[in-house]
Design a protein around this motif. Structure first.
Motif, PDB file in Angstrom:
ATOM      1  N   GLY A   5       1.584  -2.952   5.125  1.00 12.58           N
ATOM      2  CA  GLY A   5       2.655  -3.497   4.297  1.00 12.58           C
ATOM      3  C   GLY A   5       2.936  -2.632   3.087  1.00 12.58           C
ATOM      4  N   GLN A   6       1.879  -2.155   2.438  1.00 15.45           N
ATOM      5  CA  GLN A   6       2.053  -1.265   1.291  1.00 15.45           C
ATOM      6  C   GLN A   6       2.835  -0.019   1.683  1.00 15.45           C
ATOM      7  N   ALA A   7       2.464   0.595   2.803  1.00 19.08           N
ATOM      8  CA  ALA A   7       3.132   1.818   3.253  1.00 19.08           C
ATOM      9  C   ALA A   7       4.604   1.567   3.564  1.00 19.08           C
ATOM     10  N   LEU A   8       4.905   0.443   4.203  1.00 16.85           N
ATOM     11  CA  LEU A   8       6.292   0.127   4.546  1.00 16.85           C
ATOM     12  C   LEU A   8       7.135  -0.095   3.293  1.00 16.85           C
ATOM     13  N   ILE A   9       6.570  -0.794   2.314  1.00 14.47           N
ATOM     14  CA  ILE A   9       7.293  -1.032   1.062  1.00 14.47           C
ATOM     15  C   ILE A   9       7.561   0.283   0.339  1.00 14.47           C
ATOM     16  N   LEU A  10       6.543   1.132   0.242  1.00 20.50           N
ATOM     17  CA  LEU A  10       6.709   2.412  -0.450  1.00 20.50           C
ATOM     18  C   LEU A  10       7.749   3.285   0.247  1.00 20.50           C
ATOM     19  N   ALA A  11       7.706   3.320   1.571  1.00 18.41           N
ATOM     20  CA  ALA A  11       8.680   4.126   2.310  1.00 18.41           C
ATOM     21  C   ALA A  11      10.095   3.603   2.086  1.00 18.41           C
ATOM     22  N   SER A  12      10.230   2.278   2.076  1.00 18.10           N
ATOM     23  CA  SER A  12      11.549   1.679   1.875  1.00 18.10           C
ATOM     24  C   SER A  12      12.079   1.949   0.471  1.00 18.10           C
ATOM     25  N   ILE A  13      11.216   1.808  -0.531  1.00 21.66           N
ATOM     26  CA  ILE A  13      11.627   1.991  -1.923  1.00 21.66           C
ATOM     27  C   ILE A  13      11.891   3.461  -2.245  1.00 21.66           C
ATOM     28  N   LEU A  14      10.960   4.329  -1.875  1.00 19.33           N
ATOM     29  CA  LEU A  14      11.040   5.731  -2.284  1.00 19.33           C
ATOM     30  C   LEU A  14      11.937   6.575  -1.389  1.00 19.33           C
TER      31      LEU A  14
ATOM     32  N   VAL B 211      -1.197   5.916   7.383  1.00 13.91           N
ATOM     33  CA  VAL B 211      -1.360   4.780   6.470  1.00 13.91           C
ATOM     34  C   VAL B 211      -2.736   4.825   5.812  1.00 13.91           C
ATOM     35  N   ALA B 212      -3.775   5.045   6.620  1.00 11.28           N
ATOM     36  CA  ALA B 212      -5.139   5.075   6.089  1.00 11.28           C
ATOM     37  C   ALA B 212      -5.330   6.234   5.118  1.00 11.28           C
ATOM     38  N   HIS B 213      -4.837   7.395   5.492  1.00 12.05           N
ATOM     39  CA  HIS B 213      -5.009   8.590   4.667  1.00 12.05           C
ATOM     40  C   HIS B 213      -4.246   8.472   3.355  1.00 12.05           C
ATOM     41  N   GLY B 214      -2.999   8.035   3.435  1.00 11.85           N
ATOM     42  CA  GLY B 214      -2.189   7.898   2.226  1.00 11.85           C
ATOM     43  C   GLY B 214      -2.750   6.872   1.262  1.00 11.85           C
ATOM     44  N   SER B 215      -3.150   5.719   1.785  1.00  6.67           N
ATOM     45  CA  SER B 215      -3.678   4.663   0.912  1.00  6.67           C
ATOM     46  C   SER B 215      -5.000   5.075   0.284  1.00  6.67           C
ATOM     47  N   ARG B 216      -5.812   5.822   1.028  1.00  9.83           N
ATOM     48  CA  ARG B 216      -7.100   6.259   0.490  1.00  9.83           C
ATOM     49  C   ARG B 216      -6.920   7.193  -0.701  1.00  9.83           C
ATOM     50  N   HIS B 217      -5.833   7.961  -0.702  1.00 14.15           N
ATOM     51  CA  HIS B 217      -5.579   8.926  -1.775  1.00 14.15           C
ATOM     52  C   HIS B 217      -4.511   8.448  -2.754  1.00 14.15           C
ATOM     53  N   GLY B 218      -4.151   7.178  -2.691  1.00 17.17           N
ATOM     54  CA  GLY B 218      -3.191   6.640  -3.652  1.00 17.17           C
ATOM     55  C   GLY B 218      -1.773   7.147  -3.472  1.00 17.17           C
TER      56      GLY B 218
ATOM     57  N   ALA C  10       1.553  -1.915  -3.494  1.00 18.29           N
ATOM     58  CA  ALA C  10       2.634  -0.933  -3.613  1.00 18.29           C
ATOM     59  C   ALA C  10       2.933  -0.637  -5.080  1.00 18.29           C
ATOM     60  N   ASN C  11       2.900  -1.663  -5.916  1.00 22.07           N
ATOM     61  CA  ASN C  11       3.109  -1.469  -7.354  1.00 22.07           C
ATOM     62  C   ASN C  11       2.045  -0.550  -7.948  1.00 22.07           C
ATOM     63  N   LEU C  12       0.799  -0.758  -7.539  1.00 20.99           N
ATOM     64  CA  LEU C  12      -0.288   0.092  -8.028  1.00 20.99           C
ATOM     65  C   LEU C  12      -0.086   1.538  -7.589  1.00 20.99           C
ATOM     66  N   ALA C  13       0.379   1.711  -6.353  1.00 21.92           N
ATOM     67  CA  ALA C  13       0.618   3.066  -5.847  1.00 21.92           C
ATOM     68  C   ALA C  13       1.750   3.740  -6.612  1.00 21.92           C
ATOM     69  N   ILE C  14       2.810   2.985  -6.919  1.00 21.36           N
ATOM     70  CA  ILE C  14       3.926   3.536  -7.692  1.00 21.36           C
ATOM     71  C   ILE C  14       3.433   4.030  -9.051  1.00 21.36           C
ATOM     72  N   THR C  15       2.600   3.226  -9.699  1.00 25.28           N
ATOM     73  CA  THR C  15       2.035   3.627 -10.991  1.00 25.28           C
ATOM     74  C   THR C  15       1.238   4.912 -10.858  1.00 25.28           C
ATOM     75  N   ASN C  16       0.447   5.008  -9.793  1.00 22.20           N
ATOM     76  CA  ASN C  16      -0.358   6.202  -9.554  1.00 22.20           C
ATOM     77  C   ASN C  16       0.522   7.423  -9.317  1.00 22.20           C
ATOM     78  N   ILE C  17       1.576   7.254  -8.529  1.00 19.55           N
ATOM     79  CA  ILE C  17       2.489   8.358  -8.230  1.00 19.55           C
ATOM     80  C   ILE C  17       3.175   8.850  -9.500  1.00 19.55           C
ATOM     81  N   VAL C  18       3.615   7.902 -10.336  1.00 20.58           N
ATOM     82  CA  VAL C  18       4.298   8.258 -11.582  1.00 20.58           C
ATOM     83  C   VAL C  18       3.357   9.002 -12.522  1.00 20.58           C
ATOM     84  N   GLU C  19       2.126   8.509 -12.654  1.00 17.68           N
ATOM     85  CA  GLU C  19       1.172   9.133 -13.574  1.00 17.68           C
ATOM     86  C   GLU C  19       0.799  10.538 -13.125  1.00 17.68           C
TER      87      GLU C  19
END
Length: 204
Positions: A143-152, A92-99, A173-182
């Protein structure tokens, strides 16, 4: 870090080359927490860590991590790795740190949840030590990690984990989705629609 020079010599004798730090980022020595090595023929990357996270991030001591370690049975020699709760929080820490630009970090979380590797006892330890991995934003980042895992990845999120889900974690999670898409230049319109309509209905 006192044994680092010895480890570096052993790895480089095996044909690995040290990767250079990014030229666009001033990586102050006191903030470094690992070195990366790459084998040009085997195409294998190895990271040597003396901390889990960059300083001055809080984290459990080595002795605490060692008490909760697990042993891999994949090789003839014992290979130790992080315990369930420490591995989950590290991901969770590693993933969130790198978007979350690499979905394999979420894939690891997905597998841990699907295999039910976080037991009731682990959840107690998870609650106790999440601050030391994630700081004051611990519940938001989980929470962000759980939402992203559930959605993706359609990871099934049980009701006992819903306490981590809130408006702020959805925003992250929305911000992360934007980052992943870009970064991936990927069309995720259906995911954005799910995020906009997310009221917990994608959790089990």
């Amino acid at each position: 870090k006192k044994n680092y020079n010895r480890v570096e010599k052993l790895i480089m004798n095996l044909g690995y080359e040290k990767e250079e730090h990014s030229k666009t980022f001033i990586d102050w020595k006191w903030r470094q927490h690992h070195e990366a090595f790459f084998h040009p023929e085997k195409k294998i990357q190895i990271e040597i860590h003396w901390r889990l996270h960059p300083a001055p991030t809080k984290e459990p001591s080595f002795n605490e991590l060692w008490k909760r370690k697990r042993e891999s049975k994949l090789t003839g020699h014992p290979v130790y790795y992080l315990g369930n709760e420490d591995l989950f929080l590290y991901l969770v820490a590693h993933g969130s740190r790198h978007g979350w630009f690499r979905l394999r970090w979420l894939a690891d979380i997905d597998q841990m949840i699907r295999k039910d590797e976080i037991t009731n006892q682990d959840k107690i330890i998870l609650k106790k030590f999440q601050y030391y991995h994630l700081g004051k934003q611990n519940e938001l980042l989980i929470g962000q990690a759980l939402i992203l895992a559930s959605i993706l990845l359609k990871t099934p999120i049980s009701k006992d984990k819903h306490t981590y889900i809130g408006k702020k974690s959805r925003k992250l999670a929305n911000l992360a989705i934007t980052n992943i898409v870009e970064i991936g230049n990927t069309e995720f319109d259906y995911i954005k629609e799910d995020m906009n309509n997310a009221q917990g209905n994608y959790f089990c």
